[in-house]
Design a protein around this motif. Sequence first.
Motif, PDB file in Angstrom:
ATOM      1  N   GLU A  11      42.890  36.909  37.680  1.00  0.00           N
ATOM      2  CA  GLU A  11      42.767  37.561  36.361  1.00  0.00           C
ATOM      3  C   GLU A  11      41.645  38.607  36.396  1.00  0.00           C
ATOM      4  O   GLU A  11      41.799  39.727  35.905  1.00  0.00           O
ATOM      5  CB  GLU A  11      42.458  36.469  35.318  1.00  0.00           C
ATOM      6  CG  GLU A  11      42.436  36.964  33.898  1.00  0.00           C
ATOM      7  CD  GLU A  11      42.236  35.786  32.929  1.00  0.00           C
ATOM      8  OE1 GLU A  11      42.769  34.671  33.161  1.00  0.00           O
ATOM      9  OE2 GLU A  11      41.528  35.992  31.927  1.00  0.00           O
ATOM     10  N   ARG A  13      40.348  40.062  39.130  1.00  0.00           N
ATOM     11  CA  ARG A  13      40.697  41.160  40.052  1.00  0.00           C
ATOM     12  C   ARG A  13      41.586  42.183  39.349  1.00  0.00           C
ATOM     13  O   ARG A  13      41.366  43.384  39.417  1.00  0.00           O
ATOM     14  CB  ARG A  13      41.437  40.603  41.283  1.00  0.00           C
ATOM     15  CG  ARG A  13      40.532  39.962  42.322  1.00  0.00           C
ATOM     16  CD  ARG A  13      41.243  39.816  43.648  1.00  0.00           C
ATOM     17  NE  ARG A  13      42.470  39.048  43.572  1.00  0.00           N
ATOM     18  CZ  ARG A  13      42.568  37.726  43.741  1.00  0.00           C
ATOM     19  NH1 ARG A  13      41.483  37.019  44.002  1.00  0.00           N
ATOM     20  NH2 ARG A  13      43.735  37.100  43.655  1.00  0.00           N
ATOM     21  N   THR A  14      42.576  41.674  38.645  1.00  0.00           N
ATOM     22  CA  THR A  14      43.521  42.582  37.970  1.00  0.00           C
ATOM     23  C   THR A  14      42.794  43.421  36.910  1.00  0.00           C
ATOM     24  O   THR A  14      42.965  44.645  36.831  1.00  0.00           O
ATOM     25  CB  THR A  14      44.654  41.764  37.300  1.00  0.00           C
ATOM     26  OG1 THR A  14      45.238  40.957  38.298  1.00  0.00           O
ATOM     27  CG2 THR A  14      45.702  42.658  36.677  1.00  0.00           C
ATOM     28  N   ARG A  17      40.623  45.985  38.622  1.00  0.00           N
ATOM     29  CA  ARG A  17      41.414  47.022  39.302  1.00  0.00           C
ATOM     30  C   ARG A  17      41.951  48.025  38.272  1.00  0.00           C
ATOM     31  O   ARG A  17      41.882  49.229  38.479  1.00  0.00           O
ATOM     32  CB  ARG A  17      42.565  46.369  40.074  1.00  0.00           C
ATOM     33  CG  ARG A  17      43.198  47.286  41.105  1.00  0.00           C
ATOM     34  CD  ARG A  17      44.157  46.545  42.030  1.00  0.00           C
ATOM     35  NE  ARG A  17      43.523  45.503  42.811  1.00  0.00           N
ATOM     36  CZ  ARG A  17      43.856  44.210  42.765  1.00  0.00           C
ATOM     37  NH1 ARG A  17      44.811  43.790  41.960  1.00  0.00           N
ATOM     38  NH2 ARG A  17      43.240  43.347  43.531  1.00  0.00           N
ATOM     39  N   GLN A  18      42.452  47.492  37.166  1.00  0.00           N
ATOM     40  CA  GLN A  18      43.002  48.395  36.124  1.00  0.00           C
ATOM     41  C   GLN A  18      41.919  49.310  35.561  1.00  0.00           C
ATOM     42  O   GLN A  18      42.208  50.394  35.088  1.00  0.00           O
ATOM     43  CB  GLN A  18      43.633  47.568  34.999  1.00  0.00           C
ATOM     44  CG  GLN A  18      45.003  47.039  35.409  1.00  0.00           C
ATOM     45  CD  GLN A  18      45.538  45.985  34.437  1.00  0.00           C
ATOM     46  OE1 GLN A  18      44.840  45.577  33.511  1.00  0.00           O
ATOM     47  NE2 GLN A  18      46.765  45.553  34.666  1.00  0.00           N
TER      48      GLN A  18
END
Length: 299
Positions: A11, A13-14, A17-18
């Motif tokens: 969660e 990382r996402t 990254r976004q």
Amino acid sequence: MADTIDSLLAEMRTALRQADFEDPAQEARILVGGLLGLTPTKLMSRGGDVVAADKVALIRAGIARRLAREPLHRILGARDFYGLTLSLSPETLEPRPDTETLVEAMLPHVRATVARVGQCRILDLGTGTGAICLALLSAVAEAKGVGVDLSKDALSTASANAQAHGLSDRFRAVQSDWFEKIDGRYHIIVSNPPYIRSEIIDALDPEVRLFDPLLALDGGAEGLDAYRIIAARAAVFLEDEGVIGLEIGFDQKDSVTQIFRDEGFERTAFLRDLGGNDRVLVFRRADAGAARAMRTAAC
Ligand SMILES: C[S@@+](CC[C@H](N)C(=O)[O-])C[C@H]1O[C@@H](n2cnc3c(N)ncnc32)[C@H](O)[C@@H]1O
């Protein structure tokens, strides 16, 4: 579905990254591991463990704070410096790895002083978390230190850090505008003063600009205000054979050297940090050799 360590890592990382963070995987490991009190190895081997609801809430709040660009170690509340885990607070600078270069530069002087006179008195101007002074004290049992800061919050954090590392009997925190409330003489004066030019503070990364205290950053129009004050008064507080170690900005070697030369000091060393930038200058009184010779002749 229950939240596990792995699902929370994913969660974070996402989310990072976004938002175009540089190293989401590493940041997720540090934040989730830090908030759960798990080493990197345990974090990996226990990825399937279900995380308690209160910890999940803490981690989600941490992710939100990081997305608002708060530095990871501020969210965790502590940072490692020269082998010491140091608590942070709103008015302390987060100690930087570059500053360990100053500790490395001063340790031989602290040890040599102890070998020569059996003790070493250290004055740390702008102590913040106490990082530089406490690192030196932890390495040399015979050394004592005074940590000076204008910020009361920083001084109570420095004192708590000294206590946490069993150094409080050798560390004293003093609220003072540089030398204003200081007396006595010291074998070693160290300082990592604010040295950023005022006009570029608005252009710094948000992690620094929004979360490091302005008092710890702003060095005045040329970034040199604190060096001028320290150079002008240091001789009064320095033992004849004492040394001054300073952290500097990457482009300040010549200007800070000149400021200290003008006040009767000679540079004995300069060191670069691990990134190859000029980072540390060491000075002694230019008349130290003559003073030593006079004392030897008088014996
Ligand atoms: C760059 S930070 C260094 C903190 C710590 N020594 C370190 O290396 O992580 C500079 C410190 O100087 C303190 N400071 C700024 N102006 C000061 C002043 N006039 N007198 C004493 N300390 C001051 C700030 O509060 C801050 O803690």
